[in-house]
Every structure is written in structure tokens, then in C-alpha cells.
Motif scaffolding. Structure first.
Motif, PDB file in Angstrom:
ATOM      1  N   GLY A  61      35.869  34.570  33.169  1.00  0.00           N
ATOM      2  CA  GLY A  61      36.858  35.249  34.220  1.00  0.00           C
ATOM      3  C   GLY A  61      36.214  34.746  35.560  1.00  0.00           C
ATOM      4  O   GLY A  61      36.956  34.448  36.475  1.00  0.00           O
ATOM      5  N   ASP A  62      34.745  34.807  35.445  1.00  0.00           N
ATOM      6  CA  ASP A  62      34.286  34.365  36.656  1.00  0.00           C
ATOM      7  C   ASP A  62      34.343  33.074  37.325  1.00  0.00           C
ATOM      8  O   ASP A  62      34.537  32.665  38.376  1.00  0.00           O
ATOM      9  N   LEU A  63      34.300  32.176  36.331  1.00  0.00           N
ATOM     10  CA  LEU A  63      34.729  30.745  36.457  1.00  0.00           C
ATOM     11  C   LEU A  63      36.128  30.449  36.874  1.00  0.00           C
ATOM     12  O   LEU A  63      36.487  29.799  38.159  1.00  0.00           O
ATOM     13  N   VAL A  64      37.182  31.206  36.399  1.00  0.00           N
ATOM     14  CA  VAL A  64      38.472  31.083  36.753  1.00  0.00           C
ATOM     15  C   VAL A  64      38.754  31.751  38.232  1.00  0.00           C
ATOM     16  O   VAL A  64      39.255  31.099  38.929  1.00  0.00           O
ATOM     17  N   LEU A  65      37.985  32.672  38.496  1.00  0.00           N
ATOM     18  CA  LEU A  65      38.143  33.489  39.886  1.00  0.00           C
ATOM     19  C   LEU A  65      37.521  32.569  40.893  1.00  0.00           C
ATOM     20  O   LEU A  65      37.956  32.319  41.881  1.00  0.00           O
TER      21      LEU A  65
ATOM     22  N   ALA B 126      45.991  32.468  38.061  1.00  0.00           N
ATOM     23  CA  ALA B 126      44.858  33.501  38.458  1.00  0.00           C
ATOM     24  C   ALA B 126      45.573  34.769  39.011  1.00  0.00           C
ATOM     25  O   ALA B 126      44.809  35.914  38.672  1.00  0.00           O
ATOM     26  N   ALA B 127      46.574  34.623  39.674  1.00  0.00           N
ATOM     27  CA  ALA B 127      47.054  35.799  40.255  1.00  0.00           C
ATOM     28  C   ALA B 127      47.823  36.707  39.049  1.00  0.00           C
ATOM     29  O   ALA B 127      47.724  37.709  39.131  1.00  0.00           O
ATOM     30  N   LEU B 128      48.137  36.005  38.087  1.00  0.00           N
ATOM     31  CA  LEU B 128      48.842  36.795  36.773  1.00  0.00           C
ATOM     32  C   LEU B 128      47.568  37.590  36.131  1.00  0.00           C
ATOM     33  O   LEU B 128      47.638  38.707  35.654  1.00  0.00           O
ATOM     34  N   MET B 129      46.419  36.858  36.075  1.00  0.00           N
ATOM     35  CA  MET B 129      45.110  37.716  35.739  1.00  0.00           C
ATOM     36  C   MET B 129      44.691  38.670  36.243  1.00  0.00           C
ATOM     37  O   MET B 129      44.456  39.571  35.843  1.00  0.00           O
ATOM     38  N   ILE B 130      44.782  38.587  37.571  1.00  0.00           N
ATOM     39  CA  ILE B 130      44.414  39.824  38.323  1.00  0.00           C
ATOM     40  C   ILE B 130      45.652  40.875  38.389  1.00  0.00           C
ATOM     41  O   ILE B 130      45.157  41.952  38.512  1.00  0.00           O
TER      42      ILE B 130
ATOM     43  N   ARG C 224      39.076  46.390  28.541  1.00  0.00           N
ATOM     44  CA  ARG C 224      39.255  45.169  27.632  1.00  0.00           C
ATOM     45  C   ARG C 224      39.618  44.079  29.056  1.00  0.00           C
ATOM     46  O   ARG C 224      39.172  42.932  28.824  1.00  0.00           O
ATOM     47  N   ALA C 225      40.363  44.648  29.848  1.00  0.00           N
ATOM     48  CA  ALA C 225      40.858  43.586  30.826  1.00  0.00           C
ATOM     49  C   ALA C 225      39.428  42.909  31.940  1.00  0.00           C
ATOM     50  O   ALA C 225      39.308  42.100  32.351  1.00  0.00           O
ATOM     51  N   ASN C 226      38.949  44.438  32.094  1.00  0.00           N
ATOM     52  CA  ASN C 226      37.476  44.201  32.970  1.00  0.00           C
ATOM     53  C   ASN C 226      36.571  43.225  31.975  1.00  0.00           C
ATOM     54  O   ASN C 226      35.802  42.614  32.840  1.00  0.00           O
ATOM     55  N   GLY C 227      36.425  43.480  30.914  1.00  0.00           N
ATOM     56  CA  GLY C 227      35.442  42.598  30.251  1.00  0.00           C
ATOM     57  C   GLY C 227      35.835  41.323  30.247  1.00  0.00           C
ATOM     58  O   GLY C 227      35.086  40.238  30.468  1.00  0.00           O
ATOM     59  N   PHE C 228      37.156  40.975  30.328  1.00  0.00           N
ATOM     60  CA  PHE C 228      37.530  39.434  30.470  1.00  0.00           C
ATOM     61  C   PHE C 228      37.387  39.074  31.728  1.00  0.00           C
ATOM     62  O   PHE C 228      36.660  37.950  32.234  1.00  0.00           O
ATOM     63  N   VAL C 229      37.725  39.685  32.860  1.00  0.00           N
ATOM     64  CA  VAL C 229      37.648  39.388  34.312  1.00  0.00           C
ATOM     65  C   VAL C 229      35.997  39.076  34.590  1.00  0.00           C
ATOM     66  O   VAL C 229      35.902  38.251  35.354  1.00  0.00           O
TER      67      VAL C 229
ATOM     68  N   THR D 175      32.499  31.387  51.092  1.00  0.00           N
ATOM     69  CA  THR D 175      33.277  32.496  50.304  1.00  0.00           C
ATOM     70  C   THR D 175      32.386  33.306  49.490  1.00  0.00           C
ATOM     71  O   THR D 175      32.424  34.501  49.330  1.00  0.00           O
ATOM     72  N   ALA D 176      31.820  32.227  48.383  1.00  0.00           N
ATOM     73  CA  ALA D 176      30.952  32.968  47.526  1.00  0.00           C
ATOM     74  C   ALA D 176      29.690  33.315  47.755  1.00  0.00           C
ATOM     75  O   ALA D 176      29.287  34.636  47.296  1.00  0.00           O
ATOM     76  N   ILE D 177      29.062  32.953  48.895  1.00  0.00           N
ATOM     77  CA  ILE D 177      28.074  33.400  49.443  1.00  0.00           C
ATOM     78  C   ILE D 177      28.368  34.977  50.233  1.00  0.00           C
ATOM     79  O   ILE D 177      27.368  35.914  49.994  1.00  0.00           O
ATOM     80  N   VAL D 178      29.268  34.654  50.881  1.00  0.00           N
ATOM     81  CA  VAL D 178      29.484  36.184  51.698  1.00  0.00           C
ATOM     82  C   VAL D 178      29.958  37.186  50.779  1.00  0.00           C
ATOM     83  O   VAL D 178      29.493  38.323  51.078  1.00  0.00           O
ATOM     84  N   LEU D 179      30.771  36.855  49.931  1.00  0.00           N
ATOM     85  CA  LEU D 179      31.554  37.867  49.170  1.00  0.00           C
ATOM     86  C   LEU D 179      30.643  38.203  47.664  1.00  0.00           C
ATOM     87  O   LEU D 179      30.864  38.957  47.145  1.00  0.00           O
TER      88      LEU D 179
END
Length: 127
Positions: free
Chosen positions: A70-74, A40-44, A60-65, A123-127
Motif C-alpha cells: 500500500g505504501d508503494l502504491v501510494l 489509487a483513488a479507488l483504493m483511497i 482490513r482496509a487500513n492494514g492493506f493501505v 513531497t515524500a520528505i515533507v509529508l
């Protein structure tokens, strides 16, 4: 020479007779989440490098993330970070000589699992 295979006895602990314990499984998942956090850090990092490279690379990167994958990975990375942190705290408690009894260790494992899920949802609710 001695007979190494003394009949049809399985090697101990053999996977067909070994019952995984909660403490061993949670410890294994701490190691797995540590490795998953590297991915995940490498993706960021890829996303940041693409932002510095130019608009096409960033698109391209933003489309993936920002895709569903990408949302699932994050999201899973947030859970992995909390789980890994609580696992580290549990190991620090063990290193200090506390909660080494089986019942206490299993309770700590359950608390670790429940806390990581609750903190991930928070975290998901707050952020």
C-alpha cells in the motif's frame, strides 16, 4: 483484385524498425499515469468507506493501505500525480503554439520527468 501483401515488406511503422521518441513515450506515460491514478483513488475511496462501515472493515482496509504494498502504491501515485500534472502543463504549452520544435519538445519531456521525480521526493520528505 490488388495484391495487398507485396512481398515481405513490413507494415509501416513496424515495431522492429520504429524507434520510440522521448515525446511519444512521455505522452504514453501521461495516459498510463492517468489510469493508474484512478486505481489509487479507488483504493483511497475503499479506505474511507471502510472507515465509515465499521472497525473490522477499517482494520482490513487500513492494514492493506499501510502495508509495504500500500505504501508503494501510494508513493507511486504521488509520482503519477506530479508526472500527470506536468504532462498536462506541457500539453497546455503545446496547445498555445509554443515549444513545438523537436528539440524544445524533448527538453520539455526531460524537464517533466526530472521535475516529477524531484517533486515526488520533496513531497515524500515533507509529508
Amino acid at each position: 483484385m490488388a495484391d495487398v501483401n507485396r512481398g515481405d515488406r513490413p507494415l509501416s511503422p513496424h515495431l522492429t524498425i520504429y524507434r520510440p521518441q522521448l515525446t511519444s513515450m512521455t505522452s504514453i506515460f501521461v495516459r498510463i499515469t492517468g489510469n493508474a491514478l484512478i486505481v489509487a483513488a479507488l483504493m483511497i475511496v475503499w479506505w474511507f468507506i471502510a472507515a465509515a462501515t465499521g472497525p473490522e472493515a477499517f482494520a482490513r482496509a487500513n492494514g492493506f493501505v499501510t502495508s509495504w504494498f500500500g505504501d508503494l502504491v501510494l508513493f507511486l501515485s504521488v509520482w503519477a500525480a506530479w508526472y500527470h500534472m506536468f504532462g498536462g502543463i506541457r500539453h497546455l504549452i503545446w496547445d498555445s503554439g509554443h515549444m513545438l520544435e523537436v528539440e524544445q519538445s524533448e527538453t520539455a519531456g526531460l524537464v517533466m520527468i526530472i521535475a516529477s521525480v524531484l517533486f515526488t521526493i520533496f513531497t515524500a520528505i515533507v509529508l
